[in-house]
Design an enzyme around this catalytic site. Structure first.
Site, PDB file in Angstrom:
ATOM      1  N   LYS A   1       0.836  -1.211   0.000  1.00 51.40           N
ATOM      2  CA  LYS A   1       0.000   0.000   0.000  1.00 51.40           C
ATOM      3  C   LYS A   1       0.872   1.263   0.000  1.00 51.40           C
ATOM      4  O   LYS A   1       0.666   2.171  -0.799  1.00 51.40           O
ATOM      5  CB  LYS A   1      -0.950  -0.005   1.208  1.00 51.40           C
ATOM      6  CG  LYS A   1      -1.892  -1.212   1.232  1.00 51.40           C
ATOM      7  CD  LYS A   1      -2.874  -1.174   2.382  1.00 51.40           C
ATOM      8  CE  LYS A   1      -2.276  -1.367   3.743  1.00 51.40           C
ATOM      9  NZ  LYS A   1      -1.739  -2.718   3.981  1.00 51.40           N
ATOM     10  N   THR A   2       1.856   1.281   0.898  1.00 50.12           N
ATOM     11  CA  THR A   2       2.754   2.449   0.977  1.00 50.12           C
ATOM     12  C   THR A   2       3.589   2.566  -0.299  1.00 50.12           C
ATOM     13  O   THR A   2       3.772   3.664  -0.835  1.00 50.12           O
ATOM     14  CB  THR A   2       3.686   2.313   2.199  1.00 50.12           C
ATOM     15  OG1 THR A   2       2.878   2.099   3.355  1.00 50.12           O
ATOM     16  CG2 THR A   2       4.539   3.541   2.398  1.00 50.12           C
TER      17      THR A   2
ATOM     18  N   ASP B   1      -1.347   6.654   6.378  1.00 51.92           N
ATOM     19  CA  ASP B   1      -1.326   5.236   6.704  1.00 51.92           C
ATOM     20  C   ASP B   1      -2.282   5.004   7.880  1.00 51.92           C
ATOM     21  O   ASP B   1      -2.537   5.917   8.661  1.00 51.92           O
ATOM     22  CB  ASP B   1       0.112   4.852   7.090  1.00 51.92           C
ATOM     23  CG  ASP B   1       0.368   3.364   6.918  1.00 51.92           C
ATOM     24  OD1 ASP B   1      -0.534   2.645   6.454  1.00 51.92           O
ATOM     25  OD2 ASP B   1       1.481   2.924   7.251  1.00 51.92           O
TER      26      ASP B   1
ATOM     27  N   THR C   1      -5.805  -1.393   7.011  1.00 52.19           N
ATOM     28  CA  THR C   1      -5.917  -2.849   7.091  1.00 52.19           C
ATOM     29  C   THR C   1      -7.362  -3.226   7.398  1.00 52.19           C
ATOM     30  O   THR C   1      -7.696  -4.394   7.412  1.00 52.19           O
ATOM     31  CB  THR C   1      -5.015  -3.387   8.210  1.00 52.19           C
ATOM     32  OG1 THR C   1      -5.247  -2.580   9.386  1.00 52.19           O
ATOM     33  CG2 THR C   1      -3.556  -3.296   7.841  1.00 52.19           C
TER      34      THR C   1
ATOM     35  N   ARG D   1       6.759  -8.075   1.766  1.00 49.31           N
ATOM     36  CA  ARG D   1       7.614  -7.618   2.870  1.00 49.31           C
ATOM     37  C   ARG D   1       8.237  -8.806   3.595  1.00 49.31           C
ATOM     38  O   ARG D   1       9.403  -8.790   3.979  1.00 49.31           O
ATOM     39  CB  ARG D   1       6.814  -6.760   3.858  1.00 49.31           C
ATOM     40  CG  ARG D   1       7.692  -6.192   4.977  1.00 49.31           C
ATOM     41  CD  ARG D   1       6.868  -5.457   6.006  1.00 49.31           C
ATOM     42  NE  ARG D   1       6.291  -4.253   5.446  1.00 49.31           N
ATOM     43  CZ  ARG D   1       5.233  -3.628   5.960  1.00 49.31           C
ATOM     44  NH1 ARG D   1       4.647  -4.096   7.053  1.00 49.31           N
ATOM     45  NH2 ARG D   1       4.772  -2.536   5.394  1.00 49.31           N
TER      46      ARG D   1
END
Ligand code: ADE
Length: 352
Positions: A72-73, A117, A166, A225
């Site tokens: 997302k980031t 975020d 989330t 990640r």
């Protein structure tokens, strides 16, 4: 100007820079053409970006929803870069007061991306300032209180808000409805994770064989990640024990040493499954009870640990709570009726 009295911008701009995060930055794709996976999302973003550039307008506000670590980031940074604009980043919990938000919004330049975020954790009072900012590119300054209250509308430069969450379900509908583009990121398929691992290995200048990349990818919980984190551990192992080359055997040995099984599950996952089976007779058990037995915050359980266990079918969500699936019993070698034996896998393997 009451909103500019307290706190500098730097207090509320999010600093995501522990060493690991910095390292990860270099592994993140910088352009959409480098981005692997999430094909449909990437395709629709390409179209939206090209259209906005042609019209010389900022992009519509975008909401990305999905478990942590799925990009997302990264996508927010790529979007700003593709649009040729700056990105200003913050997070829901960091924006404590209306003034925090005002400070950022009033300093933004035309077309800038404002990334928030964990936007579901933004305080209600701050959220209300976002509505006119998103809809009319304006903020309302309020002077005085009660009968003397006056407002002054301050025009903002048109900008793009990108929110990441989330838990989109926790967003109020007025906020959700103000995003022109909403995208749910899902776990990555193995094939894409293999490509990501190989790309990262090339950046880190470590030799990796296809089968080595595959062993890492299939333990990565569908999450880039995690794939990159595992790659770094395997790289260390390869460097010290195997002349720096990541083969299948090197990856398997290194990850076993990390306590990660072939499904990508670690100690915490096995403890969670064992707790449902042994303490709660396989479930259903409510998330709060489970969190308190495991002494884990329920948000962490919900946002970080549980999504992949649900996706991979080890946990089943029912209206009464979480249940362990047959697959979970098989993983822990516990007969379906349940039997105390806990998590000692070497012992449980000896059971008939
Ligand atoms: N590194 C982390 N996520 C990635 C992605 N989706 N594509 C390429 N490299 C990545």
């Amino acid at each position: 100007m009451i909103y500019e009295e307290e706190g500098g911008l730097s207090d509320i701009l999010k600093e995501k820079s522990p060493l690991d995060e910095e390292n990860n930055l270099s592994l993140r794709p910088k352009k959409l053409s480098e981005y692997i996976g999430q094909d449909k999302i990437v395709e629709t973003l390409k179209i939206a970006i090209e259209a906005a550039l042609q019209r010389k307008e900022p992009l519509d506000h975008i909401l990305f929803n999905g478990p942590p670590g799925l990009g997302k980031t990264t996508l927010a940074h790529i979007i700003a870069s593709e649009m040729g604009t700056k990105i200003i980043t913050s997070s829901g919990p960091a924006l404590e007061k209306g003034g925090d938000l005002m400070g950022i919004l009033t300093h933004m330049e035309k077309g800038d991306v404002f990334f928030i975020d964990e936007i579901h954790r933004i305080p209600k009072i701050v959220e209300e300032f976002l509505y006119p900012a998103m809809e009319d590119f304006a903020v309302d300054f309020i002077f005085d209180k009660g009968v003397h209250a006056r407002t002054h509308r301050y025009r903002l430069e048109p900008f793009t808000l990108i929110g990441a969450t989330t838990r989109a379900g926790l967003l109020s509908s007025p906020l959700r409805e103000r995003f022109g583009i909403t995208r749910d990121l899902d776990f990555y398929v193995e094939k894409d994770l293999v490509r990501i691992v190989k790309r990262s290995a090339a950046i880190l200048e470590v030799a990796i064989e296809q089968e080595g990349a595959f062993e890492i990818a299939r333990r990565a919980r569908g999450t880039p990640r995690v794939a990159n984190r595992l790659l770094k551990r395997v790289r260390d192992y390869a460097q010290v024990r195997a002349q720096g080359r990541i083969t299948k055997a090197v990856a398997v040995e290194a990850l076993a040493l990390e306590g990660i099984d072939e499904h990508g599950l670690g100690e915490t996952d096995r403890k969670l499954l064992g707790t449902i089976i042994l303490n709660y007779k396989g479930g259903p058990v409510g998330i709060e009870a489970l969190a308190s037995t495991l002494q884990i915050e329920s948000d962490v359980l919900l946002d970080v640990i549980e999504p992949y266990l649900l996706k991979s079918g080890f946990v089943i969500r029912t209206s009464q709570g979480r249940k362990a699936s047959e697959k979970a019993y098989a993983l822990l070698d516990i007969p379906l009726g349940g039997e105390p034996g806990l998590f000692d896998r070497s012992k449980s393997k000896r059971r008939p």
